[in-house]
Design a protein around this motif. Structure first.
Motif, PDB file in Angstrom:
ATOM      1  N   MET A 179       0.842  -1.203   0.000  1.00  0.00           N
ATOM      2  CA  MET A 179       0.000   0.000   0.000  1.00  0.00           C
ATOM      3  C   MET A 179       0.879   1.256   0.000  1.00  0.00           C
ATOM      4  SD  MET A 179      -2.947  -1.097   2.732  1.00  0.00           S
ATOM      5  CE  MET A 179      -3.696   0.524   2.637  1.00  0.00           C
ATOM      6  N   TYR A 180       0.386   2.308  -0.660  1.00  0.00           N
ATOM      7  CA  TYR A 180       1.157   3.546  -0.783  1.00  0.00           C
ATOM      8  C   TYR A 180       1.483   4.141   0.584  1.00  0.00           C
ATOM      9  CZ  TYR A 180       2.487   8.161  -2.465  1.00  0.00           C
ATOM     10  OH  TYR A 180       3.177   9.308  -2.738  1.00  0.00           O
ATOM     11  N   ILE A 181       0.545   4.008   1.532  1.00  0.00           N
ATOM     12  CA  ILE A 181       0.733   4.634   2.843  1.00  0.00           C
ATOM     13  C   ILE A 181       1.857   3.973   3.642  1.00  0.00           C
ATOM     14  CG2 ILE A 181      -0.964   3.200   4.065  1.00  0.00           C
ATOM     15  CD1 ILE A 181      -1.840   5.724   5.541  1.00  0.00           C
ATOM     16  N   PHE A 182       2.210   2.720   3.314  1.00  0.00           N
ATOM     17  CA  PHE A 182       3.254   1.992   4.037  1.00  0.00           C
ATOM     18  C   PHE A 182       4.497   1.755   3.178  1.00  0.00           C
ATOM     19  CE2 PHE A 182      -0.739   0.398   6.043  1.00  0.00           C
ATOM     20  CZ  PHE A 182      -0.548   0.970   7.287  1.00  0.00           C
ATOM     21  N   ARG A 183       4.714   2.571   2.150  1.00  0.00           N
ATOM     22  CA  ARG A 183       5.742   2.256   1.167  1.00  0.00           C
ATOM     23  C   ARG A 183       7.149   2.256   1.766  1.00  0.00           C
ATOM     24  NH1 ARG A 183       3.866   7.313   0.540  1.00  0.00           N
ATOM     25  NH2 ARG A 183       5.308   9.046   0.271  1.00  0.00           N
ATOM     26  N   ILE A 192       9.122   9.408   7.703  1.00  0.00           N
ATOM     27  CA  ILE A 192       8.978  10.345   8.817  1.00  0.00           C
ATOM     28  C   ILE A 192       7.545  10.328   9.336  1.00  0.00           C
ATOM     29  CG2 ILE A 192       9.081  12.778   9.474  1.00  0.00           C
ATOM     30  CD1 ILE A 192      11.352  13.058   7.365  1.00  0.00           C
ATOM     31  N   ALA A 193       6.585  10.281   8.406  1.00  0.00           N
ATOM     32  CA  ALA A 193       5.179  10.237   8.808  1.00  0.00           C
ATOM     33  C   ALA A 193       4.848   8.932   9.528  1.00  0.00           C
ATOM     34  CB  ALA A 193       4.279  10.406   7.582  1.00  0.00           C
ATOM     35  N   LEU A 194       5.406   7.813   9.056  1.00  0.00           N
ATOM     36  CA  LEU A 194       5.166   6.531   9.729  1.00  0.00           C
ATOM     37  C   LEU A 194       5.797   6.528  11.123  1.00  0.00           C
ATOM     38  CD1 LEU A 194       5.621   3.887   6.885  1.00  0.00           C
ATOM     39  CD2 LEU A 194       3.492   4.633   7.964  1.00  0.00           C
ATOM     40  N   ASN A 195       6.960   7.156  11.262  1.00  0.00           N
ATOM     41  CA  ASN A 195       7.547   7.308  12.598  1.00  0.00           C
ATOM     42  C   ASN A 195       6.585   8.037  13.519  1.00  0.00           C
ATOM     43  OD1 ASN A 195       9.922   6.021  12.130  1.00  0.00           O
ATOM     44  ND2 ASN A 195      11.199   7.858  12.121  1.00  0.00           N
ATOM     45  N   SER A 196       6.003   9.119  13.008  1.00  0.00           N
ATOM     46  CA  SER A 196       5.038   9.881  13.799  1.00  0.00           C
ATOM     47  C   SER A 196       3.807   9.044  14.105  1.00  0.00           C
ATOM     48  CB  SER A 196       4.626  11.156  13.045  1.00  0.00           C
ATOM     49  OG  SER A 196       5.734  11.996  12.843  1.00  0.00           O
ATOM     50  N   SER A 197       3.396   8.193  13.147  1.00  0.00           N
ATOM     51  CA  SER A 197       2.254   7.303  13.380  1.00  0.00           C
ATOM     52  C   SER A 197       2.545   6.354  14.534  1.00  0.00           C
ATOM     53  CB  SER A 197       1.941   6.489  12.121  1.00  0.00           C
ATOM     54  OG  SER A 197       1.610   7.323  11.044  1.00  0.00           O
ATOM     55  N   ALA A 198       3.737   5.767  14.529  1.00  0.00           N
ATOM     56  CA  ALA A 198       4.117   4.853  15.618  1.00  0.00           C
ATOM     57  C   ALA A 198       4.161   5.593  16.949  1.00  0.00           C
ATOM     58  CB  ALA A 198       5.469   4.221  15.316  1.00  0.00           C
ATOM     59  N   PHE A 199       4.745   6.807  16.927  1.00  0.00           N
ATOM     60  CA  PHE A 199       4.845   7.612  18.146  1.00  0.00           C
ATOM     61  C   PHE A 199       3.464   7.918  18.706  1.00  0.00           C
ATOM     62  CE2 PHE A 199       4.974  11.736  20.275  1.00  0.00           C
ATOM     63  CZ  PHE A 199       6.038  11.573  21.157  1.00  0.00           C
ATOM     64  N   ASN A 200       2.544   8.295  17.829  1.00  0.00           N
ATOM     65  CA  ASN A 200       1.228   8.723  18.298  1.00  0.00           C
ATOM     66  C   ASN A 200       0.277   7.563  18.540  1.00  0.00           C
ATOM     67  OD1 ASN A 200       1.431  11.711  18.369  1.00  0.00           O
ATOM     68  ND2 ASN A 200       2.065  11.391  16.259  1.00  0.00           N
ATOM     69  N   MET A 211      -0.415  12.713   7.159  1.00  0.00           N
ATOM     70  CA  MET A 211       0.908  13.007   6.626  1.00  0.00           C
ATOM     71  C   MET A 211       1.455  11.836   5.814  1.00  0.00           C
ATOM     72  SD  MET A 211       1.785  16.109   7.354  1.00  0.00           S
ATOM     73  CE  MET A 211       3.528  16.001   6.956  1.00  0.00           C
ATOM     74  N   ALA A 212       1.184  10.612   6.274  1.00  0.00           N
ATOM     75  CA  ALA A 212       1.697   9.433   5.560  1.00  0.00           C
ATOM     76  C   ALA A 212       1.080   9.287   4.178  1.00  0.00           C
ATOM     77  CB  ALA A 212       1.430   8.174   6.389  1.00  0.00           C
ATOM     78  N   ARG A 213      -0.109   9.826   3.989  1.00  0.00           N
ATOM     79  CA  ARG A 213      -0.797   9.722   2.703  1.00  0.00           C
ATOM     80  C   ARG A 213      -0.357  10.788   1.697  1.00  0.00           C
ATOM     81  NH1 ARG A 213      -5.397   6.666   2.393  1.00  0.00           N
ATOM     82  NH2 ARG A 213      -6.264   8.093   0.839  1.00  0.00           N
ATOM     83  N   LEU A 214       0.408  11.774   2.176  1.00  0.00           N
ATOM     84  CA  LEU A 214       0.848  12.840   1.268  1.00  0.00           C
ATOM     85  C   LEU A 214       1.790  12.293   0.209  1.00  0.00           C
ATOM     86  CD1 LEU A 214       1.578  15.860   3.638  1.00  0.00           C
ATOM     87  CD2 LEU A 214      -0.434  15.483   2.210  1.00  0.00           C
TER      88      LEU A 214
END
Length: 408
Positions: A1-5, A142-150, A275-278
């Motif tokens: 998936m694009y969001i997890f690339r 960077i966005a996935l890092n933020s996803s994990a953090f949040n 952010m991850a979808r951008l």
């Protein structure tokens, strides 16, 4: 998936997995420390003071550490700092178990954690380009890092609140200690090609000046860092007041406090997914403007919320705005800074975020003690709106200067 690339890169996948597990423990420790300090003192000012002590090293040390990281192996620095943070969590656990703890010792250990964290965050952010070799995937990483953090911010306080209410602070600290096994294991499993580290002979002060001069001549970077610094001083410290909001505005206990932390985590998680979808090429500075406005609106709504569900929704909106604002700034710096000066540029980002934040926590804690929680939140909301407006005006003037045709 694009969001997890970004997860297609093995080293980044290991980093993401280890951090996701470890961050759950980190958030349990954070709410346990906040609640323990407020339980011992019942003072919003002392709560802000402990936050100041834990993050003050970022203000003083971050630019020098950026220069240090640029000249040393980033992977080894991260490995060392993660082990140091594990020992700090173990020391906290031991203090609570033997019953020899007070605000002084919590402050000392928080300061030690702050010093280690400054090295860790600078090195880990700079290491990202080695974990994700394809630059187009870096914003997603960077966005996935933020996803994990949040995600951890959402789930950690919820689980931590249950453990805190039923078993006390020691269990939360102990879980954090054990969680570092995951991140250390993931670091040892990585296969990184060692890149040559520049051995340019210069003093720490010369390296600091070089980084400052670079930012001074890069207004597209420095304007974002200034916005973040103002936000960290006046707006972001609302997070320090959540225990006060829970107890004074809603007569709540540790469980209610954990609801506020989880609501903030949910909002930030939504922002991280956004952010991850951008896609590559998105205008990050315009997203900073919109996010700063949402951040201010959420805090103003929280200040007037008479019903707990509305307060939780307000906290969620504020956290979403804060997350998108900060993540957009971080992504812009990492993708636009010169490679040779990236760690120093990131160090100023850390100084503006984690370094100014403790001063803001001290200031906002004192205002809450003097004015009360309602008027302090109103002040923060208005300050956030003015900061967002100032950045809008700057961007409009910048675009005008850039695109107005010059007469012959």
């Amino acid at each position: 998936m694009y969001i997890f690339r970004a997860l297609k890169h093995r080293n980044y996948r290991l980093h993401f997995t280890g951090q996701a597990i470890s961050l759950m423990g980190t958030w349990m420790q954070r709410i346990a420390v906040s609640w323990l300090v407020y339980r011992l003192t019942e003072s919003a000012f002392i709560l802000g003071l402990v936050s100041f002590v834990s993050l003050a090293p970022s203000l003083v040390l971050a630019p020098f550490i950026g220069n240090f990281v640029d000249r040393h192996n980033r992977y080894r620095i991260v490995l060392t700092t993660q082990f140091g943070l594990m020992l700090q969590a173990g020391a906290l656990t031991l203090l609570i178990l033997i019953g020899h703890y007070n605000v002084w010792w919590i402050g000392v250990l928080s300061f030690i954690q702050g010093v280690i964290n400054t090295f860790d965050v600078t090195a880990r952010q700079s290491l990202m380009v080695e974990l994700v070799p394809e630059k187009a995937d870096l914003p997603n990483a960077i966005a996935l890092n933020s996803s994990a953090f949040n995600a951890a911010r959402m789930l950690g306080p919820a689980v931590g609140g249950i453990l805190l209410s039923n078993f006390g602070e020691a269990v939360c600290f102990g879980v954090n200690f054990v969680s570092f096994i995951a991140v250390l294991g993931s670091l040892f499993a990585m296969k990184l090609v060692e890149r040559p580290v520049p051995r340019k002979q210069e003093s720490a002060w010369q390296g600091l000046k070089e980084g400052f001069n670079y930012l001074r001549h890069s207004p597209h970077l420095s304007s974002l860092i200034l916005l973040l610094g103002a936000s960290s001083l006046l707006v972001i410290p609302y997070t320090t007041l959540l225990p006060v909001v829970a107890r004074e505005m809603y007569n709540g206990d540790a469980t209610i406090f954990s609801w506020f932390e989880s609501a903030a985590g949910l909002g930030a998680m939504c922002g991280a997914i956004y952010m991850a979808r951008l896609k590559a090429g998105a205008n990050l500075r315009f997203r900073v403007m919109k996010a700063a406005g949402l951040f201010a609106f959420g805090i103003l709504l929280l200040s007037f919320a008479a019903w707990l569900p509305i307060a939780l929704i307000s906290t969620m909106l504020a956290a979403m705005g804060m997350m998108v604002q900060n993540s957009s700034i971080n992504t812009y710096i990492q993708t636009h800074a010169m490679p040779a000066l990236r760690a120093r540029a990131i160090s100023y980002y850390i100084m503006a975020f984690q370094g100014i934040f403790p001063i803001g926590s001290l200031l906002i804690g004192a205002l809450a003690q003097l004015w009360g929680i309602h008027y302090t939140l109103v002040f923060q909301g208005i300050a956030g709106a003015l900061i967002a407006l100032a950045f809008v005006i700057y961007i409009r003037q910048h675009i005008t200067r850039r695109y107005i045709p010059v007469a012959d």
